[in-house]
Design a protein around this motif. Sequence first.
Motif, PDB file in Angstrom:
ATOM      1  N   ASP A   9      12.039  63.716  -2.408  1.00  0.00           N
ATOM      2  CA  ASP A   9      12.899  64.893  -2.255  1.00  0.00           C
ATOM      3  C   ASP A   9      14.062  64.941  -3.237  1.00  0.00           C
ATOM      4  OD1 ASP A   9      11.251  65.624  -0.142  1.00  0.00           O
ATOM      5  OD2 ASP A   9      12.516  64.644   1.341  1.00  0.00           O
ATOM      6  N   SER A  10      13.857  64.478  -4.456  1.00  0.00           N
ATOM      7  CA  SER A  10      14.899  64.589  -5.478  1.00  0.00           C
ATOM      8  C   SER A  10      15.038  66.057  -5.884  1.00  0.00           C
ATOM      9  CB  SER A  10      14.528  63.753  -6.706  1.00  0.00           C
ATOM     10  OG  SER A  10      15.434  64.019  -7.762  1.00  0.00           O
ATOM     11  N   ILE A  11      16.279  66.494  -6.054  1.00  0.00           N
ATOM     12  CA  ILE A  11      16.526  67.857  -6.538  1.00  0.00           C
ATOM     13  C   ILE A  11      17.257  67.845  -7.877  1.00  0.00           C
ATOM     14  CG2 ILE A  11      16.485  68.933  -4.252  1.00  0.00           C
ATOM     15  CD1 ILE A  11      19.590  68.880  -4.353  1.00  0.00           C
ATOM     16  N   PHE A  17      11.570  70.339  -4.865  1.00  0.00           N
ATOM     17  CA  PHE A  17      11.574  69.006  -4.271  1.00  0.00           C
ATOM     18  C   PHE A  17      10.624  68.129  -5.076  1.00  0.00           C
ATOM     19  CE2 PHE A  17      12.754  71.387  -0.337  1.00  0.00           C
ATOM     20  CZ  PHE A  17      13.998  70.783  -0.172  1.00  0.00           C
ATOM     21  N   ARG A  18      11.164  67.072  -5.650  1.00  0.00           N
ATOM     22  CA  ARG A  18      10.368  66.242  -6.544  1.00  0.00           C
ATOM     23  C   ARG A  18      10.260  64.825  -6.018  1.00  0.00           C
ATOM     24  NH1 ARG A  18       9.116  69.290 -10.276  1.00  0.00           N
ATOM     25  NH2 ARG A  18       8.129  67.664 -11.499  1.00  0.00           N
ATOM     26  N   PHE A  19       9.168  64.208  -6.341  1.00  0.00           N
ATOM     27  CA  PHE A  19       9.008  62.782  -6.122  1.00  0.00           C
ATOM     28  C   PHE A  19       9.318  62.130  -7.461  1.00  0.00           C
ATOM     29  CE2 PHE A  19       6.613  58.829  -6.248  1.00  0.00           C
ATOM     30  CZ  PHE A  19       6.943  58.259  -5.031  1.00  0.00           C
ATOM     31  N   ALA A  20      10.397  61.364  -7.504  1.00  0.00           N
ATOM     32  CA  ALA A  20      10.804  60.703  -8.748  1.00  0.00           C
ATOM     33  C   ALA A  20      10.332  59.261  -8.731  1.00  0.00           C
ATOM     34  CB  ALA A  20      12.315  60.770  -8.918  1.00  0.00           C
ATOM     35  N   CYS A  21       9.596  58.908  -9.755  1.00  0.00           N
ATOM     36  CA  CYS A  21       9.114  57.547  -9.946  1.00  0.00           C
ATOM     37  C   CYS A  21       9.875  56.967 -11.129  1.00  0.00           C
ATOM     38  CB  CYS A  21       7.608  57.546 -10.212  1.00  0.00           C
ATOM     39  SG  CYS A  21       6.938  55.912 -10.614  1.00  0.00           S
ATOM     40  N   PHE A  22      10.748  56.011 -10.854  1.00  0.00           N
ATOM     41  CA  PHE A  22      11.544  55.358 -11.886  1.00  0.00           C
ATOM     42  C   PHE A  22      10.840  54.057 -12.261  1.00  0.00           C
ATOM     43  CE2 PHE A  22      14.419  57.964  -9.410  1.00  0.00           C
ATOM     44  CZ  PHE A  22      15.120  58.643 -10.385  1.00  0.00           C
ATOM     45  N   ALA A  53       0.996  56.529  -5.637  1.00  0.00           N
ATOM     46  CA  ALA A  53       0.408  57.838  -5.331  1.00  0.00           C
ATOM     47  C   ALA A  53       0.446  58.115  -3.833  1.00  0.00           C
ATOM     48  CB  ALA A  53      -1.026  57.904  -5.848  1.00  0.00           C
ATOM     49  N   ALA A  54       0.218  57.118  -3.017  1.00  0.00           N
ATOM     50  CA  ALA A  54       0.287  57.304  -1.562  1.00  0.00           C
ATOM     51  C   ALA A  54       1.683  57.739  -1.140  1.00  0.00           C
ATOM     52  CB  ALA A  54      -0.120  56.012  -0.841  1.00  0.00           C
ATOM     53  N   GLU A  55       2.705  57.161  -1.754  1.00  0.00           N
ATOM     54  CA  GLU A  55       4.088  57.571  -1.465  1.00  0.00           C
ATOM     55  C   GLU A  55       4.324  59.001  -1.947  1.00  0.00           C
ATOM     56  OE1 GLU A  55       6.452  55.874   0.302  1.00  0.00           O
ATOM     57  OE2 GLU A  55       4.791  54.514   0.721  1.00  0.00           O
ATOM     58  N   LEU A  56       3.837  59.326  -3.134  1.00  0.00           N
ATOM     59  CA  LEU A  56       3.969  60.664  -3.703  1.00  0.00           C
ATOM     60  C   LEU A  56       3.395  61.719  -2.768  1.00  0.00           C
ATOM     61  CD1 LEU A  56       4.187  62.812  -6.068  1.00  0.00           C
ATOM     62  CD2 LEU A  56       1.980  61.917  -6.851  1.00  0.00           C
ATOM     63  N   LEU A  57       2.248  61.424  -2.194  1.00  0.00           N
ATOM     64  CA  LEU A  57       1.517  62.425  -1.417  1.00  0.00           C
ATOM     65  C   LEU A  57       1.909  62.475   0.050  1.00  0.00           C
ATOM     66  CD1 LEU A  57      -1.955  61.847  -3.074  1.00  0.00           C
ATOM     67  CD2 LEU A  57      -0.282  63.652  -3.593  1.00  0.00           C
ATOM     68  N   THR A  62       6.482  68.454  -1.324  1.00  0.00           N
ATOM     69  CA  THR A  62       6.784  68.037  -2.697  1.00  0.00           C
ATOM     70  C   THR A  62       6.209  69.039  -3.685  1.00  0.00           C
ATOM     71  OG1 THR A  62       6.853  65.712  -2.091  1.00  0.00           O
ATOM     72  CG2 THR A  62       6.458  66.203  -4.405  1.00  0.00           C
ATOM     73  N   ASP A  63       7.063  69.471  -4.631  1.00  0.00           N
ATOM     74  CA  ASP A  63       6.644  70.420  -5.664  1.00  0.00           C
ATOM     75  C   ASP A  63       6.078  69.735  -6.903  1.00  0.00           C
ATOM     76  OD1 ASP A  63       7.526  72.965  -4.460  1.00  0.00           O
ATOM     77  OD2 ASP A  63       9.522  72.089  -4.648  1.00  0.00           O
ATOM     78  N   GLY A  64       6.550  68.521  -7.168  1.00  0.00           N
ATOM     79  CA  GLY A  64       6.098  67.880  -8.393  1.00  0.00           C
ATOM     80  C   GLY A  64       6.497  66.427  -8.482  1.00  0.00           C
TER      81      GLY A  64
END
Length: 163
Positions: A9-11, A17-22, A53-57, A62-64
């Motif tokens: 949920d990063s904005i 709403f984004r999933f940010a993978c650092f 990917a499991a966390e992302l989904l 989530t928009d992206g």
Amino acid sequence: MRIYGLQQDSIVDGPGFRFACFVQGCPHGCPGCHNPDSHDPDGGMEMTVEQVAAELLKNPLTDGLTLSGGEPFAQAEDCLALAQIAHSHGLNVWCYSGWTFAHLRDEGTAAQKALLAELDVLVDGPFLLAERTLSLPWRGSRNQRVIDVQASLAAGSEVVRPD
């Protein structure tokens, strides 16, 4: 993959709403970087692409996906796999890189070029402390650009988005 952190949920890492993978590991070492602990390629934690990917989904709102770091292109193969999974689920993919679009397109490895071709948007260029700004959306310094990757690849030159 070596991961510095994951954020649901990063904005601030792109629109919606984004999933940010650092990712962990960065060769640039930009002075003033907001994630200096992500520079060490041996730091962070090890996760499989499937685990990320499991966390992302997990969140249907989530928009992206946003790939950030660290330097995503330093882990191009894993980031490519994650981007492909995101696209297969209808999500858009943004990426932040200290390298420029032209460098990645012209001098990148095969895996880096494949990752570039999978992106929707690339925010490119190193963070420059002297150019730091809070007034421009989606970037930390004035030299960075928000590039429409697919339009750029089709045009053969960078197409910078107005936002």
